[in-house]
Design an enzyme around this catalytic site. Sequence first.
Site, PDB file in Angstrom:
ATOM      1  N   GLY A 209       0.685  -1.118   0.062  1.00  0.00           N
ATOM      2  CA  GLY A 209      -0.024  -0.047  -0.024  1.00  0.00           C
ATOM      3  C   GLY A 209       0.790   1.072  -0.041  1.00  0.00           C
ATOM      4  O   GLY A 209       0.226   2.505  -0.453  1.00  0.00           O
TER       5      GLY A 209
ATOM      6  N   GLU B  49       4.189   4.160   5.921  1.00  0.00           N
ATOM      7  CA  GLU B  49       2.986   3.372   5.771  1.00  0.00           C
ATOM      8  C   GLU B  49       1.853   4.246   4.971  1.00  0.00           C
ATOM      9  O   GLU B  49       1.637   5.590   5.149  1.00  0.00           O
ATOM     10  CB  GLU B  49       2.319   3.182   7.120  1.00  0.00           C
ATOM     11  CG  GLU B  49       2.696   1.783   7.657  1.00  0.00           C
ATOM     12  CD  GLU B  49       1.710   0.800   6.892  1.00  0.00           C
ATOM     13  OE1 GLU B  49       1.519   0.637   5.963  1.00  0.00           O
ATOM     14  OE2 GLU B  49       1.974  -0.233   7.909  1.00  0.00           O
ATOM     15  N   ASP B  50       0.880   3.726   4.338  1.00  0.00           N
ATOM     16  CA  ASP B  50      -0.003   4.257   3.942  1.00  0.00           C
ATOM     17  C   ASP B  50      -1.238   4.711   5.011  1.00  0.00           C
ATOM     18  O   ASP B  50      -1.870   5.589   4.804  1.00  0.00           O
ATOM     19  CB  ASP B  50      -0.899   3.526   2.670  1.00  0.00           C
ATOM     20  CG  ASP B  50      -1.133   1.972   2.845  1.00  0.00           C
ATOM     21  OD1 ASP B  50      -0.446   1.565   3.479  1.00  0.00           O
ATOM     22  OD2 ASP B  50      -1.942   1.492   2.485  1.00  0.00           O
TER      23      ASP B  50
ATOM     24  N   ASP C 173      -4.490   1.849  11.003  1.00  0.00           N
ATOM     25  CA  ASP C 173      -5.997   1.640  11.523  1.00  0.00           C
ATOM     26  C   ASP C 173      -5.750   0.938  12.885  1.00  0.00           C
ATOM     27  O   ASP C 173      -5.912   1.599  13.804  1.00  0.00           O
ATOM     28  CB  ASP C 173      -6.367   0.632  10.235  1.00  0.00           C
ATOM     29  CG  ASP C 173      -7.921   0.346  10.430  1.00  0.00           C
ATOM     30  OD1 ASP C 173      -8.632   0.245  11.564  1.00  0.00           O
ATOM     31  OD2 ASP C 173      -8.500   0.077   9.330  1.00  0.00           O
TER      32      ASP C 173
ATOM     33  N   GLY D 134      -3.364  -0.607  14.380  1.00  0.00           N
ATOM     34  CA  GLY D 134      -2.299  -0.492  14.669  1.00  0.00           C
ATOM     35  C   GLY D 134      -1.429  -1.680  14.786  1.00  0.00           C
ATOM     36  O   GLY D 134      -0.217  -1.658  15.226  1.00  0.00           O
TER      37      GLY D 134
HETATM   38  C1  PRP Z   1      -2.647  -2.030   5.072  1.00  0.00           C
HETATM   39  C2  PRP Z   1      -1.708  -0.835   5.668  1.00  0.00           C
HETATM   40  C3  PRP Z   1      -1.258  -1.288   6.879  1.00  0.00           C
HETATM   41  C4  PRP Z   1      -2.186  -2.103   7.581  1.00  0.00           C
HETATM   42  C5  PRP Z   1      -2.786  -1.161   8.821  1.00  0.00           C
HETATM   43  O1  PRP Z   1      -2.163  -3.060   4.749  1.00  0.00           O
HETATM   44  O2  PRP Z   1      -0.807  -0.872   4.513  1.00  0.00           O
HETATM   45  O3  PRP Z   1       0.098  -2.070   6.494  1.00  0.00           O
HETATM   46  O4  PRP Z   1      -3.276  -2.520   6.581  1.00  0.00           O
HETATM   47  O5  PRP Z   1      -3.842  -1.963   9.174  1.00  0.00           O
HETATM   48  P1  PRP Z   1      -3.738  -2.139  11.082  1.00  0.00           P
HETATM   49  O6  PRP Z   1      -3.215  -0.728  11.400  1.00  0.00           O
HETATM   50  O7  PRP Z   1      -5.091  -2.480  11.372  1.00  0.00           O
HETATM   51  O8  PRP Z   1      -2.763  -3.044  11.042  1.00  0.00           O
HETATM   52  P2  PRP Z   1      -2.959  -4.426   3.818  1.00  0.00           P
HETATM   53  O9  PRP Z   1      -2.719  -5.557   4.774  1.00  0.00           O
HETATM   54  O10 PRP Z   1      -4.010  -3.896   3.270  1.00  0.00           O
HETATM   55  O11 PRP Z   1      -1.728  -4.731   2.627  1.00  0.00           O
HETATM   56  P3  PRP Z   1      -1.354  -3.889   1.463  1.00  0.00           P
HETATM   57  O12 PRP Z   1      -0.569  -2.780   1.922  1.00  0.00           O
HETATM   58  O13 PRP Z   1      -0.700  -5.118   0.630  1.00  0.00           O
HETATM   59  O14 PRP Z   1      -2.708  -3.589   0.545  1.00  0.00           O
END
Ligand code: PRP
Length: 183
Positions: free
Chosen positions: A43, A98-99, A102, A104
């Site tokens: 992401g 990070e993108d 959420d 964390g």
């Molecule tokens: C997303 C984002 C973070 C994570 C955040 O990745 O890039 O790494 O979720 O969520 P959290 O705070 O609830 O842990 P995702 O798993 O969607 O994968 P991607 O980046 O490959 O789309």
Amino acid sequence: MPDQLRLLLGEDVIAQRVAELGQKIARDYRSSSQVLFVGVLNGAFIFLADIVRQLDFPHAIDFLRVASYGASTETTGAVQIRKDLEISASDRHLVIIEDIVDTGLTLSFLLGHLAGSRPRSIEVCTLLDKPSRRQVDLVPKYVGFTIPNEFVVGYGMDYNEKYRHLAGIHVCVPDPTEGIRVP
Ligand code: PRP
């Protein structure tokens, strides 16, 4: 029924904020040596590319990949390293890119993982922050936008691998008939 998308942050708004963040990071790290930007795939790939082009000091870039959400819009809480850093984090100043933060849980796991390599420092830069969803006590140092609890796509972020290419960030209400793809 197709996924429904509604624009939340347009391309120009994102570009302006990313420039501000990049310039702040440049001020904070310009006099440091051994700075390593750690992009969290997939992401963060667009955000990292835009941030580093604001920087006017020598730095290294590497990526790691974790599995957390799977194909759904909710985190499972289970985080695994799928691809680790190839540059040693030891003795470096790390900036995790990070993108979105959420729950964390991903970042909490990553901070623990990277701390094991004994870096000189670790900070987090996230484009989006959803503090209302947090399950661990974690406050990123650099935050682009604080957003409400809505599922977002675009600017690197996906739903079932769709929409990463969109220039803006959109709230996505997925097609309820599509089902969940097993990764
Ligand atoms: C997303 C984002 C973070 C994570 C955040 O990745 O890039 O790494 O979720 O969520 P959290 O705070 O609830 O842990 P995702 O798993 O969607 O994968 P991607 O980046 O490959 O789309």
